[in-house]
Scaffold this motif. Structure first.
Motif, PDB file in Angstrom:
ATOM      1  N   LEU A   1       0.809  -1.212   0.000  1.00 41.57           N
ATOM      2  CA  LEU A   1       0.000   0.000   0.000  1.00 41.57           C
ATOM      3  C   LEU A   1       0.844   1.265   0.000  1.00 41.57           C
ATOM      4  O   LEU A   1       0.313   2.355  -0.090  1.00 41.57           O
ATOM      5  CB  LEU A   1      -0.928   0.006   1.223  1.00 41.57           C
ATOM      6  CG  LEU A   1      -1.995  -1.089   1.243  1.00 41.57           C
ATOM      7  CD1 LEU A   1      -2.756  -1.067   2.563  1.00 41.57           C
ATOM      8  CD2 LEU A   1      -2.954  -0.938   0.085  1.00 41.57           C
ATOM      9  N   ARG A   2       2.158   1.112   0.123  1.00 38.54           N
ATOM     10  CA  ARG A   2       3.056   2.284   0.098  1.00 38.54           C
ATOM     11  C   ARG A   2       3.579   2.433  -1.326  1.00 38.54           C
ATOM     12  O   ARG A   2       4.399   1.648  -1.786  1.00 38.54           O
ATOM     13  CB  ARG A   2       4.187   2.087   1.097  1.00 38.54           C
ATOM     14  CG  ARG A   2       3.716   1.982   2.544  1.00 38.54           C
ATOM     15  CD  ARG A   2       4.823   1.515   3.461  1.00 38.54           C
ATOM     16  NE  ARG A   2       5.352   0.210   3.053  1.00 38.54           N
ATOM     17  CZ  ARG A   2       6.280  -0.460   3.714  1.00 38.54           C
ATOM     18  NH1 ARG A   2       6.826   0.057   4.799  1.00 38.54           N
ATOM     19  NH2 ARG A   2       6.693  -1.635   3.285  1.00 38.54           N
ATOM     20  N   VAL A   3       3.105   3.455  -2.010  1.00 44.79           N
ATOM     21  CA  VAL A   3       3.396   3.640  -3.429  1.00 44.79           C
ATOM     22  C   VAL A   3       4.319   4.830  -3.623  1.00 44.79           C
ATOM     23  O   VAL A   3       4.036   5.926  -3.126  1.00 44.79           O
ATOM     24  CB  VAL A   3       2.083   3.854  -4.223  1.00 44.79           C
ATOM     25  CG1 VAL A   3       2.383   4.092  -5.703  1.00 44.79           C
ATOM     26  CG2 VAL A   3       1.161   2.648  -4.050  1.00 44.79           C
ATOM     27  N   GLY A   4       5.392   4.607  -4.359  1.00 40.28           N
ATOM     28  CA  GLY A   4       6.257   5.710  -4.760  1.00 40.28           C
ATOM     29  C   GLY A   4       5.828   6.185  -6.138  1.00 40.28           C
ATOM     30  O   GLY A   4       5.670   5.371  -7.058  1.00 40.28           O
ATOM     31  N   LEU A   5       5.615   7.464  -6.301  1.00 37.58           N
ATOM     32  CA  LEU A   5       5.155   8.022  -7.578  1.00 37.58           C
ATOM     33  C   LEU A   5       6.190   9.013  -8.093  1.00 37.58           C
ATOM     34  O   LEU A   5       6.441  10.044  -7.478  1.00 37.58           O
ATOM     35  CB  LEU A   5       3.802   8.711  -7.395  1.00 37.58           C
ATOM     36  CG  LEU A   5       3.192   9.368  -8.635  1.00 37.58           C
ATOM     37  CD1 LEU A   5       3.017   8.362  -9.770  1.00 37.58           C
ATOM     38  CD2 LEU A   5       1.852  10.010  -8.288  1.00 37.58           C
ATOM     39  N   VAL A   6       6.789   8.657  -9.223  1.00 35.86           N
ATOM     40  CA  VAL A   6       7.819   9.500  -9.830  1.00 35.86           C
ATOM     41  C   VAL A   6       7.240  10.091 -11.106  1.00 35.86           C
ATOM     42  O   VAL A   6       7.026   9.393 -12.108  1.00 35.86           O
ATOM     43  CB  VAL A   6       9.092   8.684 -10.140  1.00 35.86           C
ATOM     44  CG1 VAL A   6      10.161   9.579 -10.780  1.00 35.86           C
ATOM     45  CG2 VAL A   6       9.631   8.037  -8.873  1.00 35.86           C
ATOM     46  N   THR A   7       6.979  11.386 -11.078  1.00 33.99           N
ATOM     47  CA  THR A   7       6.413  12.069 -12.242  1.00 33.99           C
ATOM     48  C   THR A   7       6.462  13.572 -11.982  1.00 33.99           C
ATOM     49  O   THR A   7       6.927  14.022 -10.932  1.00 33.99           O
ATOM     50  CB  THR A   7       4.975  11.606 -12.530  1.00 33.99           C
ATOM     51  OG1 THR A   7       4.566  12.075 -13.826  1.00 33.99           O
ATOM     52  CG2 THR A   7       3.992  12.101 -11.485  1.00 33.99           C
ATOM     53  N   SER A   8       5.957  14.334 -12.920  1.00 32.94           N
ATOM     54  CA  SER A   8       5.925  15.788 -12.772  1.00 32.94           C
ATOM     55  C   SER A   8       4.739  16.186 -11.902  1.00 32.94           C
ATOM     56  O   SER A   8       3.593  15.788 -12.170  1.00 32.94           O
ATOM     57  CB  SER A   8       5.807  16.451 -14.148  1.00 32.94           C
ATOM     58  OG  SER A   8       5.703  17.853 -14.012  1.00 32.94           O
ATOM     59  N   ALA A   9       5.005  16.914 -10.824  1.00 36.81           N
ATOM     60  CA  ALA A   9       3.942  17.331  -9.906  1.00 36.81           C
ATOM     61  C   ALA A   9       2.911  18.174 -10.641  1.00 36.81           C
ATOM     62  O   ALA A   9       3.258  19.070 -11.418  1.00 36.81           O
ATOM     63  CB  ALA A   9       4.532  18.114  -8.741  1.00 36.81           C
ATOM     64  N   GLY A  10       1.640  17.890 -10.377  1.00 42.92           N
ATOM     65  CA  GLY A  10       0.559  18.653 -10.989  1.00 42.92           C
ATOM     66  C   GLY A  10       0.218  18.233 -12.393  1.00 42.92           C
ATOM     67  O   GLY A  10      -0.696  18.808 -13.012  1.00 42.92           O
ATOM     68  N   SER A  11       0.909  17.253 -12.947  1.00 44.35           N
ATOM     69  CA  SER A  11       0.645  16.822 -14.329  1.00 44.35           C
ATOM     70  C   SER A  11      -0.622  15.968 -14.387  1.00 44.35           C
ATOM     71  O   SER A  11      -1.117  15.456 -13.376  1.00 44.35           O
ATOM     72  CB  SER A  11       1.829  16.003 -14.849  1.00 44.35           C
ATOM     73  OG  SER A  11       1.962  14.797 -14.098  1.00 44.35           O
ATOM     74  N   ALA A  12      -1.124  15.795 -15.617  1.00 46.37           N
ATOM     75  CA  ALA A  12      -2.291  14.938 -15.825  1.00 46.37           C
ATOM     76  C   ALA A  12      -1.980  13.506 -15.404  1.00 46.37           C
ATOM     77  O   ALA A  12      -2.836  12.795 -14.862  1.00 46.37           O
ATOM     78  CB  ALA A  12      -2.712  14.991 -17.293  1.00 46.37           C
ATOM     79  N   ALA A  13      -0.723  13.075 -15.651  1.00 45.98           N
ATOM     80  CA  ALA A  13      -0.329  11.718 -15.272  1.00 45.98           C
ATOM     81  C   ALA A  13      -0.442  11.524 -13.758  1.00 45.98           C
ATOM     82  O   ALA A  13      -0.952  10.503 -13.278  1.00 45.98           O
ATOM     83  CB  ALA A  13       1.100  11.444 -15.728  1.00 45.98           C
ATOM     84  N   GLU A  14       0.027  12.511 -12.992  1.00 39.06           N
ATOM     85  CA  GLU A  14      -0.066  12.420 -11.542  1.00 39.06           C
ATOM     86  C   GLU A  14      -1.519  12.353 -11.095  1.00 39.06           C
ATOM     87  O   GLU A  14      -1.894  11.530 -10.260  1.00 39.06           O
ATOM     88  CB  GLU A  14       0.622  13.625 -10.891  1.00 39.06           C
ATOM     89  CG  GLU A  14       0.601  13.550  -9.358  1.00 39.06           C
ATOM     90  CD  GLU A  14       1.142  14.812  -8.719  1.00 39.06           C
ATOM     91  OE1 GLU A  14       2.096  14.704  -7.932  1.00 39.06           O
ATOM     92  OE2 GLU A  14       0.582  15.902  -8.987  1.00 39.06           O
ATOM     93  N   HIS A  15      -2.355  13.220 -11.671  1.00 41.04           N
ATOM     94  CA  HIS A  15      -3.775  13.225 -11.303  1.00 41.04           C
ATOM     95  C   HIS A  15      -4.441  11.894 -11.642  1.00 41.04           C
ATOM     96  O   HIS A  15      -5.242  11.375 -10.858  1.00 41.04           O
ATOM     97  CB  HIS A  15      -4.503  14.376 -12.005  1.00 41.04           C
ATOM     98  CG  HIS A  15      -4.148  15.730 -11.467  1.00 41.04           C
ATOM     99  ND1 HIS A  15      -4.284  16.070 -10.132  1.00 41.04           N
ATOM    100  CD2 HIS A  15      -3.648  16.840 -12.082  1.00 41.04           C
ATOM    101  CE1 HIS A  15      -3.893  17.317  -9.940  1.00 41.04           C
ATOM    102  NE2 HIS A  15      -3.490  17.806 -11.111  1.00 41.04           N
TER     103      HIS A  15
END
Length: 203
Positions: A1-15
């Protein structure tokens, strides 16, 4: 349940990823690394973001980026990103670009998905499958426990019946012994009284 998310903050991908995780109803905890996903600095930025996950004790890392032109995704073909993915002990899943896009990062990752949404959905599906297996195990355990309790209850009733029968037999035997002892005592008492009377009459 602990997920690391590497992407551009605020991007559509993050959302898209966060929306999928939230909609699942599971208690995901997301550790985010804000990285550049396009341009000359992107490969080093993404590599740093990936390496930062090693110290954050996550269960899985999602490397995602929305679609774009082939040149926009060029950073994900770079050696620094490939080495950063390969160097992590944690599973890395990618969701980069559109259906037709395939990068070196996708090849090095544990699994690659067509979009950021699909990448997040794969994590949700894995957790749901585990939860379903856990529920099934709990149900099996409950059935086994009920079966065991019924078996023990039957055994206890059988033992109770044996104890009752043995007790009745014991009491009947004790009654017979007591009656025989009483008869002997009466006979002995009468004999003693008779002898005493005879002695008394002689006296």
């Amino acid at each position: 349940l602990r997920v690391g998310l590497v992407t551009s903050a605020g991007s559509a991908a993050e959302h898209d990823v966060l929306d999928q995780l939230r909609a699942s109803g599971f208690g995901f905890r997301v550790a985010r690394a804000d990285v550049r996903v396009q341009g000359p600095a992107a490969s080093r930025s993404v590599a740093r973001g990936l390496r930062s996950m090693a110290a954050r004790q996550v269960d899985v890392v999602l490397l995602v980026r929305g679609g774009g032109a082939t040149t926009d995704l060029a950073a994900f073909d770079s050696e620094p990103i490939a080495r950063a993915i390969a160097g992590l002990d944690t599973v890395v899943l990618t969701g980069i670009g559109h259906d037709i896009d395939r990068s070196v990062a996708d090849e090095v990752a544990h699994a690659a998905y067509k979009t950021p949404t699909a990448c997040a959905q794969a994590v949700v599906d894995d957790v749901r499958a585990f939860a379903d297996r856990l529920t099934a195990c709990g149900d099996d355990l409950a059935v086994a426990a009920r079966r065991r309790v019924r078996g023990e209850a039957d055994r206890l009733r059988a033992v109770g019946r044996h104890v009752a029968v043995a007790t009745r037999h014991g009491l009947q035997s004790a009654d017979r012994t007591l009656a025989a002892d009483g008869a002997r005592l009466r006979r002995a008492g009468l004999g003693a009284l008779t002898r005493s009377a005879t002695v008394l009459e002689r006296a």
